[in-house]
Design an enzyme around this catalytic site. Structure first.
Site, mmCIF file in Angstrom:
data_model
loop_
_atom_site.group_PDB
_atom_site.id
_atom_site.type_symbol
_atom_site.label_atom_id
_atom_site.label_comp_id
_atom_site.label_asym_id
_atom_site.label_seq_id
_atom_site.Cartn_x
_atom_site.Cartn_y
_atom_site.Cartn_z
ATOM 1 N N GLY A 11 0.859 -1.186 0.000
ATOM 2 C CA GLY A 11 0.000 0.000 0.000
ATOM 3 C C GLY A 11 0.895 1.235 0.000
ATOM 4 O O GLY A 11 1.703 1.415 0.911
ATOM 5 N N ILE A 15 -0.312 6.327 4.548
ATOM 6 C CA ILE A 15 0.607 5.762 5.545
ATOM 7 C C ILE A 15 1.829 5.149 4.849
ATOM 8 O O ILE A 15 2.963 5.339 5.287
ATOM 9 C CB ILE A 15 -0.089 4.708 6.439
ATOM 10 C CG1 ILE A 15 -1.341 5.296 7.091
ATOM 11 C CG2 ILE A 15 0.873 4.204 7.525
ATOM 12 C CD1 ILE A 15 -2.147 4.315 7.933
ATOM 13 N N GLY A 16 1.590 4.439 3.745
ATOM 14 C CA GLY A 16 2.703 3.801 3.022
ATOM 15 C C GLY A 16 3.742 4.825 2.578
ATOM 16 O O GLY A 16 4.953 4.605 2.691
ATOM 17 N N ARG A 86 -10.980 5.284 6.887
ATOM 18 C CA ARG A 86 -12.300 5.802 7.285
ATOM 19 C C ARG A 86 -12.552 7.196 6.738
ATOM 20 O O ARG A 86 -11.624 7.966 6.507
ATOM 21 C CB ARG A 86 -12.363 5.918 8.815
ATOM 22 C CG ARG A 86 -12.627 4.635 9.492
ATOM 23 C CD ARG A 86 -13.044 4.892 10.915
ATOM 24 N NE ARG A 86 -11.965 5.309 11.792
ATOM 25 C CZ ARG A 86 -12.163 5.789 13.018
ATOM 26 N NH1 ARG A 86 -13.377 5.966 13.481
ATOM 27 N NH2 ARG A 86 -11.145 6.113 13.775
ATOM 28 N N ASN A 99 -12.079 -4.195 3.160
ATOM 29 C CA ASN A 99 -10.680 -4.444 3.519
ATOM 30 C C ASN A 99 -10.356 -5.927 3.683
ATOM 31 O O ASN A 99 -9.217 -6.343 3.478
ATOM 32 C CB ASN A 99 -10.300 -3.644 4.774
ATOM 33 C CG ASN A 99 -10.052 -2.178 4.434
ATOM 34 O OD1 ASN A 99 -10.021 -1.813 3.258
ATOM 35 N ND2 ASN A 99 -9.883 -1.341 5.443
ATOM 36 N N THR A 123 -4.031 -2.282 8.555
ATOM 37 C CA THR A 123 -5.348 -2.114 7.946
ATOM 38 C C THR A 123 -6.466 -2.296 8.983
ATOM 39 O O THR A 123 -6.422 -3.219 9.785
ATOM 40 C CB THR A 123 -5.503 -3.145 6.803
ATOM 41 O OG1 THR A 123 -4.376 -3.016 5.938
ATOM 42 C CG2 THR A 123 -6.788 -2.932 6.023
ATOM 43 N N ASN A 124 -7.459 -1.440 8.907
ATOM 44 C CA ASN A 124 -8.595 -1.488 9.842
ATOM 45 C C ASN A 124 -9.793 -2.235 9.270
ATOM 46 O O ASN A 124 -9.922 -2.310 8.049
ATOM 47 C CB ASN A 124 -9.025 -0.055 10.197
ATOM 48 C CG ASN A 124 -8.210 0.482 11.361
ATOM 49 O OD1 ASN A 124 -8.064 -0.170 12.390
ATOM 50 N ND2 ASN A 124 -7.661 1.677 11.188
ATOM 51 N N ARG A 155 -0.630 8.295 21.498
ATOM 52 C CA ARG A 155 -1.641 9.351 21.619
ATOM 53 C C ARG A 155 -1.869 9.704 23.084
ATOM 54 O O ARG A 155 -1.939 10.889 23.452
ATOM 55 C CB ARG A 155 -2.946 8.868 20.969
ATOM 56 C CG ARG A 155 -2.849 8.883 19.455
ATOM 57 C CD ARG A 155 -4.020 8.196 18.796
ATOM 58 N NE ARG A 155 -4.078 8.538 17.374
ATOM 59 C CZ ARG A 155 -4.765 7.851 16.463
ATOM 60 N NH1 ARG A 155 -5.458 6.783 16.832
ATOM 61 N NH2 ARG A 155 -4.769 8.233 15.206
ATOM 62 N N HIS A 179 -8.481 -2.023 19.086
ATOM 63 C CA HIS A 179 -8.198 -0.698 18.537
ATOM 64 C C HIS A 179 -9.521 -0.034 18.160
ATOM 65 O O HIS A 179 -9.980 -0.111 17.034
ATOM 66 C CB HIS A 179 -7.302 -0.857 17.304
ATOM 67 C CG HIS A 179 -6.828 0.449 16.750
ATOM 68 N ND1 HIS A 179 -6.252 1.418 17.529
ATOM 69 C CD2 HIS A 179 -6.823 0.926 15.483
ATOM 70 C CE1 HIS A 179 -5.923 2.437 16.756
ATOM 71 N NE2 HIS A 179 -6.271 2.171 15.512
HETATM 72 N N1 APR Z 1 -2.559 -4.475 -2.756
HETATM 73 C C1 APR Z 1 -1.742 -3.425 -2.507
HETATM 74 N N2 APR Z 1 -2.198 -2.192 -2.236
HETATM 75 C C2 APR Z 1 -3.521 -2.004 -2.203
HETATM 76 C C3 APR Z 1 -4.438 -3.054 -2.404
HETATM 77 C C4 APR Z 1 -3.899 -4.346 -2.699
HETATM 78 N N3 APR Z 1 -4.691 -5.396 -2.925
HETATM 79 N N4 APR Z 1 -5.678 -2.551 -2.289
HETATM 80 C C5 APR Z 1 -5.563 -1.241 -2.008
HETATM 81 N N5 APR Z 1 -4.253 -0.904 -1.959
HETATM 82 C C6 APR Z 1 -3.665 0.415 -1.729
HETATM 83 C C7 APR Z 1 -4.478 1.561 -2.323
HETATM 84 O O1 APR Z 1 -4.357 1.616 -3.750
HETATM 85 C C8 APR Z 1 -3.890 2.766 -1.610
HETATM 86 O O2 APR Z 1 -2.789 3.324 -2.318
HETATM 87 O O3 APR Z 1 -3.623 0.755 -0.349
HETATM 88 C C9 APR Z 1 -3.409 2.168 -0.285
HETATM 89 C C10 APR Z 1 -4.143 2.722 0.932
HETATM 90 O O4 APR Z 1 -3.812 4.047 1.052
HETATM 91 P P1 APR Z 1 -4.837 5.163 1.568
HETATM 92 O O5 APR Z 1 -6.134 5.006 0.862
HETATM 93 O O6 APR Z 1 -4.144 6.482 1.497
HETATM 94 O O7 APR Z 1 -5.072 4.732 3.096
HETATM 95 P P2 APR Z 1 -4.131 5.012 4.378
HETATM 96 O O8 APR Z 1 -4.509 6.298 4.998
HETATM 97 O O9 APR Z 1 -2.707 4.773 4.018
HETATM 98 O O10 APR Z 1 -4.657 3.847 5.353
HETATM 99 C C11 APR Z 1 -4.514 2.486 5.009
HETATM 100 O O11 APR Z 1 -4.502 1.707 7.295
HETATM 101 O O12 APR Z 1 -4.884 2.780 9.313
HETATM 102 C C12 APR Z 1 -5.428 1.994 8.312
HETATM 103 O O13 APR Z 1 -7.768 2.596 8.367
HETATM 104 C C13 APR Z 1 -6.577 2.693 7.621
HETATM 105 O O14 APR Z 1 -7.381 0.711 6.526
HETATM 106 C C14 APR Z 1 -6.655 1.913 6.339
HETATM 107 C C15 APR Z 1 -5.175 1.581 6.049
#
Ligand code: APR
Length: 312
Positions: A11, A15-16, A86, A99, A123-124, A155, A179
């Site tokens: 991802g 966060i990534g 979220r 998810n 992931t949540n 936090r 969590h």
């Molecule tokens: N394989 C790899 N990456 C994926 C897949 C998959 N099958 N499905 C989705 N992604 C990628 C998305 O394309 C996106 O770039 O995961 C990334 C998620 O990034 P954001 O939407 O910006 O979410 P983020 O804020 O990083 O949070 C990710 O962590 O804390 C938890 O609740 C939050 O579930 C969420 C996760």
């Protein structure tokens, strides 16, 4: 032979991307960001941008982006943030169906291409997603962990520092449980430079901090309006990765598989864990008061419900 660590980031979203940045700033190792084919450009673009930042920091790391999971081969640690975050008005549980599908495909790919790494799930809904990842991969329990308590305790510590004006460095504030809003901030054991928090702040102020800690994720979701927290989750996950890679044996509250600890059988839930070269090396057991035990039971029920919804 000296080696450079290789960290897989599944991802490349909020966060990534921040994780890749922090890894480069700290020169923790090389990082590979894996996203879906439609987002490969995002993974490649962010990592290239960070590579072009490294001369300003003087750090030597290799970062790259891909949609090819086979490139994960040889990773020491994998941090999973693939999934939907979220939006205002949503609970973490609202993310479960979408998810779970993502975690299922990620689990298959990691099992196939990198079965020996230490896996940190973000992931949540967290406790259910780390459970699903564990079940779907069949990896040993010491190599699968969920990032939640590290963030929740961070936090809690930040709020105590804001209230008291003392350094975050000298504040300890353990949190247990799932969590979500039922988490159990153990204020009885919180200390400021070794002094019990209960001797520093009034019960009213402590109660307000405990409540804010429980709702901290939601507070950020409301403010951001189009996603959830990303700086603090990334820093928390990195703390766990670093403790594993450097065999630091830090004691960090994490979502770990309990098999009898705290009377919990077969669920991932936030407990104090020792993280070292052996992964989750130990779960520390704290003697809880009857009231804390009751709160832990309540949070366990919430976790059980989310896990039941995964049908795994
Ligand atoms: N394989 C790899 N990456 C994926 C897949 C998959 N099958 N499905 C989705 N992604 C990628 C998305 O394309 C996106 O770039 O995961 C990334 C998620 O990034 P954001 O939407 O910006 O979410 P983020 O804020 O990083 O949070 C990710 O962590 O804390 C938890 O609740 C939050 O579930 C969420 C996760």
């Amino acid at each position: 032979m000296p080696k450079r660590y290789k960290i897989g980031l599944i991802g490349g979203g909020q966060i990534g991307g921040i994780l890749a940045l922090m890894i480069a700033q700290r020169e923790l190792g090389d990082a590979l960001v894996v996203d879906i084919p439609q987002k490969e450009g995002l993974a490649k673009g962010k990592t290239l941008d960070i590579m072009e930042m490294t001369p300003h920091y003087g750090t030597d790391v290799n970062l790259s982006g891909t949609s090819d999971f086979s490139q994960l081969k040889g990773c020491d640690v994998i941090i999973i943030t693939a999934g939907v975050p979220r939006r205002p008005g949503m609970t973490r549980e609202d993310l479960l169906d979408v998810n779970l599908k993502i975690i299922t495909s990620v689990a298959e790919n990691i099992k196939k291409h990198c079965p020996d790494a230490f896996n940190i799930v973000l992931t949540n809904p967290l406790d259910a997603m780390v459970y699903a990842f564990y079940k779907l991969t069949g990896f040993p329990k010491n190599r699968v962990i969920g990032m939640a308590g590290a963030l929740d305790t961070g936090r809690f510590r930040a709020f105590v520092a804001m209230e008291t004006g003392y350094s975050v460095e000298d504040i300890t504030a353990p949190v247990m449980g799932g969590h979500g809003p039922t988490m159990v901030p153990l204020y009885r054991l919180a200390t400021v430079g070794g002094v019990p928090l209960t001797e520093i702040l009034s019960q009213e102020k402590i109660d307000a901090i405990v409540q804010r800690t429980r709702q901290a994720g939601t507070e950020i979701v409301k403010l951001l309006a189009n996603g959830s927290a990303y700086f603090s989750p990334a820093a928390s996950a990195l703390e766990m990765a670093e403790s594993y890679l450097k065999d630091k044996k830090r004691i960090i509250p994490c979502s770990a598989l309990c098999e009898g600890e705290y009377g919990v059988q077969g669920y991932f839930i936030g407990v104090p864990t020792v993280i070292g070269a052996g992964g989750v090396e130990k779960i520390l057991e704290i003697k809880l008061t009857p009231q804390e035990k009751e709160a832990l039971q309540e949070t366990l029920e919430a976790v059980k419900k989310a896990v039941a919804d995964t049908k795994l």
